[in-house]
Design an enzyme around this catalytic site. Structure first.
Site, PDB file in Angstrom:
ATOM      1  N   GLY A 127       0.771  -1.062   0.033  1.00 18.67           N
ATOM      2  CA  GLY A 127      -0.155   0.150  -0.055  1.00 18.67           C
ATOM      3  C   GLY A 127       0.915   1.279  -0.240  1.00 18.67           C
ATOM      4  CD  GLU A 130      -1.540  -0.834  -4.011  1.00 15.84           C
ATOM      5  OE1 GLU A 130      -1.731  -1.158  -2.809  1.00 15.84           O
ATOM      6  OE2 GLU A 130      -2.481  -1.152  -4.989  1.00 15.84           O
ATOM      7  CD  GLU A 150       0.318  -5.693  -2.034  1.00 15.39           C
ATOM      8  OE1 GLU A 150       1.190  -5.917  -3.230  1.00 15.39           O
ATOM      9  OE2 GLU A 150       0.146  -4.575  -1.827  1.00 15.39           O
TER      10      GLU A 150
END
Ligand code: NAD
Length: 735
Positions: A127, A130, A150
């Site tokens: 994340g 991201e 992931e």
């Protein structure tokens, strides 16, 4: 405005420096509270007319973030499971909204109208990357590493990763990165255009400021008119070249076993046909779907939660204070001992490496030299680091050098007498507080401990080869092994950054028992006349990294014969299938001993030619026509026979914690990771379904598949392994 996990300081140029530094953690992770604060920070940046733009960085040295707290995700999943029973639609909606939280927060940031720059000071995973990709500019410190891992735990980057990566870099590179979950250096990420600049760590924030002061656009390329995808539209001549190959590559790499990987391909394909907002919604839908799969639940549990718990010492006796390990002795500088010396020196320990004479000890140390030189050659270590590691290893035949060792690991020949003699020699010089560990692969620890003056301080630490690459160790408790020996062994394993499981003393311990079943099932298939290529392919399609015949070649076919003979000697002639014995004996007689002999089940021509299955194998047994063989059943046989063996080890009390059987099976012998491991394979389908599968296989292929009494009982009661054998914690043991 004040925040618990962030500080926001605005300079005279109107640039807000947002520093993420969670007070009670060594690494920043995304929690619900962190996301709420980022949300408020975006609002603050937008609302404050004095702020022109913002920089997001981390206050943790060398690390931006480790990514999302996956426990939060498993919590979300558990609440979903509970709610699903009452109202499925509402539960799915809640899950959908929950997983979209991060994605839409990043979208809010990228469309807020003011520019953000991510200043990536170190490790930036999941994340975190991201978030950086949603920023309008990205600058990374030279040593930073980043990635979207992931897929390795059964899911995929669901906060825009599947959309922004292929909008910044070409489709092939994007898919490769996403499907492999690979970690990139800052330079590599820059090469892929995921990062705008790489600078020395000290210049990071200054460079980010420069970007903002130079008038960085607050509108992402994909939100601008006329945006072109790096690889062109999906439906174009270029796209027509890319996508058919992607489909076949995906099947080849994953055998379609990983819903997370499948969703990545779908997200990228479908997402690139759409504007970003719609594409993000597609990603959110697939993410919601993938989270509900058994594979995701099992992989997150084993490969993230349990792995971390074991690494942190879930099985370590809580009553023993942390050991101060500084010096370890390794006796036996052969194949295994040399590898153990290397990982110990890499872990910062002083190592005494002993063999029968100076030459043999030096040869063992040379292994570390070769491995360090390779790392230096690859730019993964400096010359100074290599020298420091080598300086920590003293190679000698002199046992006196062990007189101040904290721990000795014995790795001499697999022979009771040789081991006993070495044990006595070590015991004569070793401090009375030190621990003795044997790396035996087959000899019971309880018996070996008899040669040592204090069996409480004697334990097994079973390594896997090659030691530098295999991440598992099996701790083996002899009947008299004490808590301190276990604690020190686990502290050692932690220092060398491997994952420990702890098992009770028995023939083959845990991993080898399961692996032998794998190879034995392949022997059965061979004698039934299943074409060898089909055997190997069935195993790979079932998710095993290496086919059983190739694996047997690696471990050596003469070792198989020796194990069979020892088993027959100790447990009677009936304990080995005579057809298997004949096969292995014949291979040995023909000199087909495996890779080391250049021939085994495979032929190994000189490089660059590739190994190929030995054609003679087909002549040994009358071949069944391929179309008459149930390929799915071959896959089930492999997975079931190993899972059944794991269930037996739990029933016998050899393995006491299902997490260890699961993590041990994936790390020790590559058991189909998408299942979550041998025990999760059973729990994932339900014990009842597993018993039914075993009964069917027993009917068709023999008694070895008969479910055990415990399995039948659990099936009857509707129990699971994780329910029946709740994971052990140090607190539970102490209580
Ligand atoms: P190896 O033959 O490569 O090495 C054994 C070393 O021990 C040799 O260097 C030998 O000179 C030395 N040695 C023998 N007697 C000695 C003595 N009296 N004093 C000092 N040194 C002595 O064998 P290996 O494959 O490294 O196996 C070592 C141990 O590790 C065995 O117990 C084996 O079962 C176990 N093990 C092996 C593997 C594997 O894959 N090879 C895996 C796990 C465990």
């Amino acid at each position: 405005m004040s925040y618990e996990n962030f500080t926001v300081e605005t300079d005279g140029d109107g640039i807000a420096l947002v520093t993420w530094d969670m007070p009670d953690r060594s690494m920043n992770v995304f929690t619900a509270a962190v996301m709420d604060e980022i949300d408020r920070i975006v609002d603050q940046v937008v609302a404050d007319a004095a702020i022109k733009g913002a920089i997001i960085t981390s206050g943790k040295k060398g690390s931006f973030t480790g990514g999302a707290d996956l426990k939060m995700l498993s919590g979300m999943f558990a609440s979903f499971e509970a709610k699903k029973r009452e109202d499925k639609d509402a539960a799915i909606q809640e899950l959908f909204d929950g997983v979209g939280r991060m994605s839409w927060l990043w979208r809010k940031l990228e469309t807020c109208g003011k520019p953000f720059v991510a200043a990536i000071n170190g490790t930036c995973m999941g994340g975190g990357l991201e978030l950086a990709l949603a920023c309008h500019g990205r600058v990374a410190a030279a040593g930073a590493r980043m990635g979207l891992p992931e897929v390795k735990v059964g899911i995929f980057p669901g906060a825009g990763g599947t959309q922004r990566v292929p909008r910044l870099t070409d489709t092939q590179s994007a898919l490769q990165m996403l499907l492999k979950g690979s970690t990139l250096s800052a330079e590599k990420a820059k090469g892929m255009k995921l990062i705008d600049a790489v600078v020395p760590e000290g210049d990071l924030v200054a460079r980010a400021r420069e970007m903002l002061n130079a008038g960085l656009s607050p509108v992402q390329p994909w939100d601008q008119k006329g945006f072109k995808l790096p690889s062109g539209p999906v439906y174009s001549a270029q796209g027509a070249q890319i996508w058919p190959a992607v489909a076949s590559l995906y099947r080849k790499e994953t055998a379609d076993n990983y819903p997370g990987a499948r969703a990545i391909v779908k997200c990228v394909y479908e997402g690139l046909l759409l504007p970003i907002d719609a594409a993000l919604r597609v990603e959110q839908r697939y993410f919601t779907e993938v989270l509900q799969t058994t594979e995701a639940a099992m992989m997150i549990r084993s490969l993230f939660v349990s792995l971390q718990e074991l690494n942190k010492g879930a099985r370590r006796p809580a009553n023993v204070p942390a050991s101060q390990l500084t010096k370890v002795g390794i006796v036996g500088a052969g194949f295994m001992g040399a590898g153990i010396a290397y990982v110990a020196a890499q872990g910062g320990l002083d190592v005494v490496l002993i063999d029968r004479d100076q030459d043999a000890a030096d040869k063992g140390k040379a292994h570390s030299k070769a491995l360090m030189e390779k790392l230096v050659g690859q730019g993964r270590a400096t010359k100074e680091q290599a020298e420091a590691v080598l300086a920590r290893i003293t190679a000698t035949p002199d046992y006196d050098a062990l007189k101040d060792a904290d721990l000795v690991v014995e790795a001499v020949f697999e022979d009771r007498d040789v081991k006993a003699e070495v044990t006595r020699k070590v015991a004569a010089v070793l401090p009375k507080t030190a621990i003795y560990a044997s790396n035996t692969s087959t000899i019971p620890i309880t018996g070996l401990a008899e040669a040592f003056d204090d069996p409480e301080r004697f334990i097994g630490i079973h390594f896997f080869s090659p030691v530098d690459r295999m991440m598992l160790t099996e701790g083996i408790l002899g009947e008299k092994t004490g808590d301190e020996a276990l604690a020190v062994a686990l502290d050692f394993v932690r220092a060398i950054r491997k994952t420990p499981i702890v098992v009770n003393d028995t023939r083959g311990f845990f991993a080898n028992r399961c692996v032998l079943r794998y190879m034995s099932e392949a022997y059965d298939m061979l004698v039934e006349g299943v074409p060898p290529a089909m055997i190997e392919n069935a195993a790979k399609f079932a998710g095993m990294p290496v086919g059983p015949l190739a694996l047997n070649d690696e471990t050596a076919v003469d070792l198989s014969l020796r194990i069979m003979k020892a088993t027959m000697r100790d447990m009677g002639d009936d304990s080995v299938d005579p057809r298997h014995f004949k096969l292995v004996e014949q291979m040995n007689g023909d000199g087909r001993l495996g890779r080391k002999a250049g021939m085994g089940f495979y032929d190994y021509p000189a490089k660059p030619a590739k190994k190929s299955l030995w054609p003679g194998l087909k002549q040994m047994f009358e071949q069944q026509p391929a179309e008459s063989i149930d390929f799915e059943e071959l896959k089930q046989r492999f997975l079931a026979t190993m899972a059944l063996e794991a269930a037996r080890t739990m029933e016998e009390g050899v393995v006491v914690d299902p997490r260890e059987a699961d993590v041990g099976s994936i790390l020790g012998f590559g058991y189909a990771p998408y299942t979550g491991g041998t025990i999760s394979y059973i729990d994932g389908m339900g014990v009842k379904a597993f018993v039914a599968l075993c009964e069917r296989l027993a009917d068709r292929h023999g008694e070895r598949f008969q479910p055990t009494p415990l399995l039948r009982e659990m099936a009857e009661k509707g129990e699971s392994f994780y329910g029946r054998f709740p994971p052990k914690t140090p607190e539970a043991k102490a209580a």
